[in-house]
Enzyme design. Structure first.
Site, mmCIF file in Angstrom:
data_model
loop_
_atom_site.group_PDB
_atom_site.id
_atom_site.type_symbol
_atom_site.label_atom_id
_atom_site.label_comp_id
_atom_site.label_asym_id
_atom_site.label_seq_id
_atom_site.Cartn_x
_atom_site.Cartn_y
_atom_site.Cartn_z
ATOM 1 N N GLU A 79 11.284 31.103 -23.447
ATOM 2 C CA GLU A 79 11.557 32.449 -22.949
ATOM 3 C C GLU A 79 12.700 33.128 -23.690
ATOM 4 O OE1 GLU A 79 11.171 29.740 -21.128
ATOM 5 O OE2 GLU A 79 9.224 30.134 -20.196
ATOM 6 N N ASP A 124 9.261 34.583 -12.146
ATOM 7 C CA ASP A 124 10.674 34.929 -11.963
ATOM 8 C C ASP A 124 11.636 33.846 -12.439
ATOM 9 O OD1 ASP A 124 10.064 33.194 -9.607
ATOM 10 O OD2 ASP A 124 9.213 35.049 -8.821
ATOM 11 N N HIS A 128 8.603 29.483 -8.417
ATOM 12 C CA HIS A 128 7.580 30.517 -8.576
ATOM 13 C C HIS A 128 7.770 31.679 -7.606
ATOM 14 C CE1 HIS A 128 5.727 27.066 -10.545
ATOM 15 N NE2 HIS A 128 4.860 27.873 -11.112
#
Lengths: 328, 361
Positions: free
Chosen positions: A62, A86, A131
């Site tokens: 990421e 998230d 999650h």
């Protein structure tokens, strides 16, 4: 006027497709967003339509995704990146906080990094650990970012189009549990822009202030309250940063009572910021202290316990009942 | 399928074309005299700038200066192998590289003077803002290169970092992304043996930092970081390969940070004087000068002329840094977003009000 019945997921997909068709510098990338179309199918069909140079899968990293987007934005592109969930966005935190948010300021406006960081966020879908986080406060606390959270399909389309066109970086929080809710949408109809809240239900007795996944819950609470003879106004914040003090405060002044509803942990949060701002500005219009209905100050619970954490209609109505009514 | 790693491996020893005495090693051709003279001139300026900036810290005109004294050959070569449309991504220790590429040294030093976080327009010279966080800029370099590649532009990006930064996650993500997308980036690691106080052995036990490329399918090469001829050859070759579509390249230069991390650091707490002394003999400036003098390509007059030019640059730096710029409080709020938010308007008004009351006093 072309009204269509669309889910929020479809509206987001349409926004990406229309933005990519209009502007060749708009790119979409992230994990599984290519041929699969994203784990929530938000990017469905984009690779097929625009080619793998415009919508592509990246290695699973990421920080790499956001850092790549920074460089591409520095060099003329308008990247849209997807953080798969998230809590999986956290490896990118340094890139977001130290560069995405600061490059314009660092260079006195010479380098801008227009980009959208899409984050499927919050709970209510029975997701396992990592999650279901409501991570908005981390981003809202970082100057240089815009932070948006749509609560309906029309806003999802309109705000995402505006986010992609914005000269500033936007963290775009998509409430996962609303992805599949269907509604009539006229995509051509303009919606209020970045920085604008909206009164989504008129009412005279008290104001519910909510955003993202909590807006439908607040609307449901207002509906139940109406049956009991209490008229609740609902304000959808929509744009967490910039925050629309004017609309929110005008609403609260009109009723004199308010409850802030948010799924995130309450301590040091967007909800506490809203209470502080409204109290500073509307103190003399308030008949009672502003109440909050938020997530507890705990890590997001496992699926079988998550209903305790999510603000529900009853908890909201209990908070409303506590607003020092003269007749009670 | 397993791809043959042999082609990715660096040479057993760092490439050296001129030995510390100034004699050609014969390993490969030294760049031509014009190229070497240009490099020498830049080295003289580089050393002068490092010395000048160091002095300005002692005089209180700079908050701090991370010197590249001893690493000037890396700085000069990294900038000189690039074309006008290429990009350079420097770190906080790479002031000299940015200046060699053409950024006004006074503008580069704005960061350390404390007037603002960055003082130059990165697009004018295609030099990114100096990165203070470690390795994060390597990913930006990949993004700039990938955007150019998608548009079919022949841009190569030179991305600088130090040995310590190779331990950061972003170093690995950047090499991997660049390799997967075939982006023309040259990752140039200046291994100066220390990350502030921590020696290389605590960063990595890899055979060399250049070997780290193998894990990503990126070819690595090692070069003597105090031999400007070898650096020009190796970095120039890496840029050419990247431009030719061979994907990212990793180059590790073996050099040494002759001074402390910054003026605020005390290097005697973690390294011995004799270790430093050994590197004096490998000084990049005296090595280049000995080589050029040995070939008769450089004489006393030219040495004096280069020194005079460097002195003029140093005077320009002193003048620029001795000029105080009146800070404008509007700057606090004007660059956060394209337009001030209503909240920033309120906060700017508060500062303006404070100032007007101060003036009235």
């Amino acid at each position: 006027m072309t009204h269509e019945k669309l889910t929020m997921a479809q509206a987001l997909n349409r926004a990406l497709r229309d933005a990519m068709a209009e502007d060749p510098s708009v790119l979409m990338f992230g994990e599984d967003v290519g041929p699969l179309g994203g784990v929530f199918r938000i990017t469905d069909g984009l690779t097929a339509e625009f080619g793998e140079e415009r919508c592509f899968d990246t290695p699973l990293a990421e920080s790499g995704i956001v850092g790549l987007a920074v460089g591409m934005a520095m060099n003329g592109m308008r990247p849209v990146v997807e953080m798969q969930f998230d809590a999986f966005a956290y490896p990118a935190f340094e890139q977001v906080v130290s560069h995405v948010a600061k490059l314009r300021n660092r260079t006195r406006g010479a380098v801008t990094v227009p980009m959208v960081i899409r984050v499927p966020y919050a709970g209510g879908i029975g997701g396992v650990e990592h999650h279901c986080d409501s991570s908005e406060s981390y981003y809202a606390h970082t100057p240089g970012l815009h932070v948006l959270a749509p609560a309906n399909a029309a806003d999802a389309y309109g705000l995402l189009r505006e986010a992609i066109a914005s000269p500033d970086p936007v963290v775009f929080l998509e409430p996962k549990k609303l992805y599949w809710s269907k509604e009539e949408v006229d995509l051509a109809a303009p919606v209020p822009g970045i920085g604008k809240a909206a009164v989504v239900r008129e009412g005279t007795d008290a104001t519910l202030i909510a955003y993202g996944p909590s807006v439908p819950t607040a609307l449901e609470a207002a509906e139940v309250a109406a049956q009991d003879g209490r008229s609740l106004q609902v304000v959808d914040v929509r744009s967490i940063v910039p925050f629309d003090d004017a609309t929110v405060c005008e609403a609260v002044r009109s009723t004199g009572r308010a409850v802030v509803v948010a799924e995130a942990v309450g301590f040091a949060s967007v909800s506490s910021e809203i209470v502080a701002r409204v109290t500073e500005r509307c103190f003399h219009s308030l008949a009672a202290p502003i109440r909050r209905v938020t997530g507890f100050d705990i890590p997001f619970p496992p699926p079988k316990l998550e209903h305790f954490q999510l603000p529900g209609v009853d908890r909201i109505l209990d908070a409303v009942d506590d607003l020092q009514w003269e007749d009670s | 399928m397993t791809r043959d790693p042999a082609a990715l491996l660096p040479s057993a020893e760092p490439v050296m074309l001129i030995d510390p005495s100034g004699a050609p090693t014969g390993l490969a051709d030294v760049p031509d005299d014009d190229t070497m003279l240009a490099a020498y001139g830049a080295l003289v300026a580089a050393r002068r700038l490092n010395d000048q900036a160091y002095a300005l810290v002692r005089q209180g005109r700079l908050a701090v200066y991370p010197s590249s004294h001893g690493q000037e050959a890396c700085q000069v070569a990294a900038a000189q192998v690039l074309g006008a449309d290429d990009w350079l991504f420097p770190t906080y220790r790479d002031t000299v590289a940015a200046v060699t590429r053409g950024v006004d040294p006074v503008e580069v030093l704005v960061l350390l003077k404390g007037d603002w976080h960055s003082g130059y327009d990165p697009y004018r010279t295609k030099v990114a803002p100096q990165a203070t966080p470690l390795a994060t800029q390597l990913l930006h370099a990949v993004g700039v290169g990938y955007a150019a590649k998608l548009r079919g532009e022949p841009t190569v990006v030179m991305a600088l970092c130090g040995d310590g930064a190779t331990s950061e996650g972003d170093f690995h993500e950047a090499l991997n992304f660049a390799a997967v997308f075939g982006v023309p980036v040259v990752f140039f690691v200046q291994n100066n043996e220390y990350a502030i106080s921590v020696p290389l052995a605590r960063q990595s036990v890899a055979p060399s930092l250049a070997h780290k490329g193998v894990g990503y399918g990126v070819p690595g090469e090692r070069v003597d970081g105090n031999d400007v001829a070898a650096l020009l050859a190796v970095l120039g070759g890496a840029v050419a390969k990247a431009r030719a579509g061979e994907g990212p390249q990793l180059v590790e230069a073996h050099t040494y940070r002759m001074q402390a991390h910054t003026n605020a650091d005390d290097a005697t707490r973690y390294r011995q004087d004799d270790e430093v002394a050994a590197w004096v003999e490998r000084d990049p400036l005296t090595r280049a000068e000995a080589y050029l003098r040995g070939r008769g390509a450089l004489g006393d007059d030219q040495v004096t002329a280069y020194a005079a030019e460097a002195d003029r640059m140093a005077a320009h730096v002193r003048d620029g840094l001795n000029r105080d710029v009146e800070p404008n409080p509007d700057d606090l709020f004007d660059f956060v977003y394209a337009r001030r938010t209503p909240q920033l308007e309120e906060q700017a008004a508060l500062v303006a009000d404070e100032l007007s009351r101060e003036d009235a006093r």
